[in-house]
Scaffold this motif. Structure first.
Motif, PDB file in Angstrom:
ATOM      1  N   ASP A 315       0.797  -1.529   0.035  1.00 32.08           N
ATOM      2  CA  ASP A 315      -0.326   0.069   0.069  1.00 32.08           C
ATOM      3  C   ASP A 315       1.005   1.183   0.123  1.00 32.08           C
ATOM      4  O   ASP A 315       0.502   2.241   0.029  1.00 32.08           O
ATOM      5  CB  ASP A 315      -0.498  -0.297   0.884  1.00 32.08           C
ATOM      6  N   LYS A 317       2.442   4.347  -1.877  1.00 31.19           N
ATOM      7  CA  LYS A 317       2.306   5.144  -3.422  1.00 31.19           C
ATOM      8  C   LYS A 317       3.240   6.682  -2.300  1.00 31.19           C
ATOM      9  O   LYS A 317       3.200   7.258  -1.472  1.00 31.19           O
ATOM     10  CB  LYS A 317       0.585   5.680  -3.180  1.00 31.19           C
ATOM     11  N   ARG A 319       3.896  10.667  -5.595  1.00 32.77           N
ATOM     12  CA  ARG A 319       4.247  11.000  -6.020  1.00 32.77           C
ATOM     13  C   ARG A 319       5.768  11.193  -6.615  1.00 32.77           C
ATOM     14  O   ARG A 319       6.882  11.586  -5.684  1.00 32.77           O
ATOM     15  CB  ARG A 319       3.058  12.715  -6.149  1.00 32.77           C
ATOM     16  N   CYS A 344       9.169   5.817  -8.296  1.00 26.10           N
ATOM     17  CA  CYS A 344       8.248   5.929  -7.856  1.00 26.10           C
ATOM     18  C   CYS A 344       6.972   4.542  -8.308  1.00 26.10           C
ATOM     19  O   CYS A 344       7.403   3.992  -9.402  1.00 26.10           O
ATOM     20  CB  CYS A 344       7.016   6.315  -7.673  1.00 26.10           C
ATOM     21  N   THR A 346       4.004   2.842  -9.295  1.00 23.22           N
ATOM     22  CA  THR A 346       2.993   2.739 -10.498  1.00 23.22           C
ATOM     23  C   THR A 346       1.745   1.708 -10.460  1.00 23.22           C
ATOM     24  O   THR A 346       1.782   0.621  -9.482  1.00 23.22           O
ATOM     25  CB  THR A 346       3.558   3.173 -12.408  1.00 23.22           C
ATOM     26  N   ASP A 347       1.109   1.334 -11.483  1.00 20.47           N
ATOM     27  CA  ASP A 347      -0.350   0.443 -11.360  1.00 20.47           C
ATOM     28  C   ASP A 347      -0.064  -0.377 -12.189  1.00 20.47           C
ATOM     29  O   ASP A 347      -0.438  -1.632 -11.758  1.00 20.47           O
ATOM     30  CB  ASP A 347      -1.073   1.221 -12.296  1.00 20.47           C
TER      31      ASP A 347
END
Length: 563
Positions: A315, A317, A319, A344, A346-347
């Motif tokens: 979990d 996340k 930017r 970072c 990403t999906d």
């Protein structure tokens, strides 16, 4: 300048309040200007001790920066000044603490010399001529004040640039004394040494009480010399009326009661309780969030003492442009350090990573634990063959100015050495897809001292360059690499780096010509300028950004500093 003016204005207003306030008349007679200076400086200290914690609420700042409620770019840019604001508040606390301490030293002497037997409740000393040092070391306000001065001195001296650079551990450990400072501050203000008069109606300051026996050491007002000769020692009988001389006197009022004094409620509690509770709750939230160690998937040793660590966390996340704080208990039980994300999640992939330069004790021990003294340049192992890396905890992510890079139509990114790390996450994001962002042109300037440093992200730059050429957008990114120190013409080794070799320049950028060229190619546009590198480069870019040009182009400066 605005913050300094605001503090001076608050100091002056509070000074006048205590200088002219009738409720402080008797205390002012005893302490003089020491009362006014001590209370005025205390009001400034209350404000700054309240606000100095807010810039350190990193989760709150990251939330505001990414929140749609803060839609204005100018407002979000103010959040980038949080560190500067924290330093300003700290300097203000130091300056006005000196004033506060000096005023209370004068007050301690005045309490001893001007001991008043008529107003016993107003005295801090127990008798006339008491050693002022007892007031400093034998009372709760005095002793806590002395300890706070020592704590503040340690925090301030350890916060200087020289100590932060030479030994960051000293800065880290001494700065964490702030919690002890705030606990002592709450005890310090609970002493109630300075009191104000509560019954001004029954006892106006300077009034005369005919029912009180005149003491020999009290001077009799001239207005009362005739009706009350020097030999008058008995009080008025209660059944006799007051002589008309007192009733008709316009300059002296008659009081019916003795003055009553009361300590102020500790207003400091109101000032610091909110920010302190907010900061403590945030630290608790950060502890819970970072309590589970991450899974280290790979460790890569790059040239020029740079280490890359790739990790996975559930979990997580982030930017592009944000940073995290790494904590490795086997390196240090208390110490942790911030590092910018160079990759970072990403999906499609959950991996994120950081690059760190081995320049101090903490990074050296951290590298040795990860590589186990391995001499291999690269060490990437599959997860199922992974070595037992030490436990590593990640706190974050937190916001930084570089998040705004993708929110400009045109951005200029300038990196010095390892300062390229914030832009690496930007480049990785553009590699995944650039059409969904506002950014339409990126100028990327990277200055290094040795040729090997460019290999940290040479593969990433080449992949992004080839991708944009395939999509018929070669003008989307303008890459310029500068080698500042060299003995001759050099190239980045490898045929695949041919695109970068053609953009490799020897020497330092000619910043003025660079800005003029960018302004000419982007007339009447607003360009975001982002810098992460030495202060010398930062100052030059800041000055050029604030300058004017004949093309109507506006430069907005954003900065991240190593220190």
């Amino acid at each position: 300048f605005f913050w300094l003016s605001l503090n001076v204005w608050l100091f002056w207003k509070t000074f006048l309040l205590y200088y002219q306030g009738l409720q402080y008349y008797y205390l002012h007679q005893m302490l003089g200007l020491g009362l006014c200076v001590s209370r005025a400086s205390a009001s400034v200290l209350n404000l700054n001790c309240c606000l100095v914690l807010l810039p350190m609420c990193r989760v709150l700042l990251a939330f505001l920066r990414g929140s749609q409620k803060v839609a204005s770019r100018k407002t979000r840019r103010l959040l980038d000044k949080s560190k500067t604001f924290h330093v300003m508040c700290g300097v203000t606390i130091c300056i006005f603490s000196v004033l506060h301490v000096a005023a209370h030293l004068v007050n301690a002497v005045n309490f001893s010399e001007n001991y008043n037997e008529d107003f016993l409740a107003l005295n801090a000393a127990n008798y006339r001529g008491e050693d002022p040092r007892k007031l400093l070391f034998a009372t709760v306000p005095g002793l806590t004040g002395v300890i706070m001065v020592l704590v503040l001195f340690l925090m301030c001296t350890a916060s200087t640039y020289a100590i932060r650079v030479s030994n960051y551990d000293i800065f880290w450990y001494t700065h964490n004394l702030f919690f002890a400072f705030y606990m002592l501050l709450m005890l310090h203000v609970s002493g109630g040494v300075l009191k104000y008069q509560t019954n001004l109606e029954e006892h106006p300051p300077g009034c005369f009480n005919p029912n009180k026996t005149l003491r020999q050491n009290m001077a009799i007002p001239k207005a009362f010399e005739e009706p009350f000769p020097d030999y008058t020692t008995e009080p008025f009988p209660e059944d006799l009326p007051v002589p008309e001389h007192f009733v008709q006197n316009n300059f002296m009022r008659i009081c019916s009661k003795e003055p009553k004094f009361q300590s102020h409620f500790p207003e400091t509690w109101f000032w610091i309780s909110g920010p302190l509770c907010l900061y403590c709750m945030e630290r608790l939230y950060r502890y819970i969030r970072s309590n589970k160690p991450v899974t280290v998937t790979s460790v890569i040793s790059h040239p020029s003492n740079v280490l890359e660590v790739r990790m996975i966390k559930d979990d997580f996340k982030a930017r592009p442009g944000q940073y995290v704080i790494l904590h490795c208990p086997r390196v240090s039980a208390l110490e942790s350090h911030p590092f910018t994300l160079t990759m970072c999640p990403t999906d499609t992939k959950a991996t994120f990573g950081v690059h760190l330069k081995v320049v101090g004790d903490w990074t050296e021990r951290f590298r040795d634990l990860l590589l186990l003294h391995s001499n291999q340049d690269t060490e990437i192992l599959p997860i199922f063959q992974q070595r037992r890396y030490p436990k590593l905890y990640v706190d974050g992510p937190f916001g930084s100015p570089f998040e705004e890079t993708l929110n400009y139509e045109v951005s200029l990114c300038v990196a010095g050495g390892i300062g390229v790390t914030p832009f690496a996450s930007i480049l990785n994001t553009l590699l995944d897809g650039w059409k969904c962002y506002k950014l339409r042109r990126l100028y990327f300037i990277w200055v290094c001292r040795d040729i090997e440093s460019f290999r940290w992200f040479a593969d990433l730059l080449c992949m992004l360059h080839n991708k944009l050429w395939q999509e018929n957008r070669p003008d989307y990114i303008n890459i310029q690499l500068y080698l500042s120190q060299t003995d001759g013409i050099q190239k980045i080794i490898g045929e695949k780096y041919q695109a970068l070799n053609s953009r490799l320049l020897i020497g330092r950028p000619r910043w003025k010509l660079l800005f003029d060229e960018i302004a000419k190619c982007n007339r009447r546009k607003t360009i975001g300028v982002f810098c992460c590198g030495p202060n010398k480069i930062s100052k030059i870019l800041h000055k050029l950004s604030n300058g004017s040009n004949s093309y109507g182009t506006r430069f907005e400066y954003n900065k991240e500093s190593f220190s």
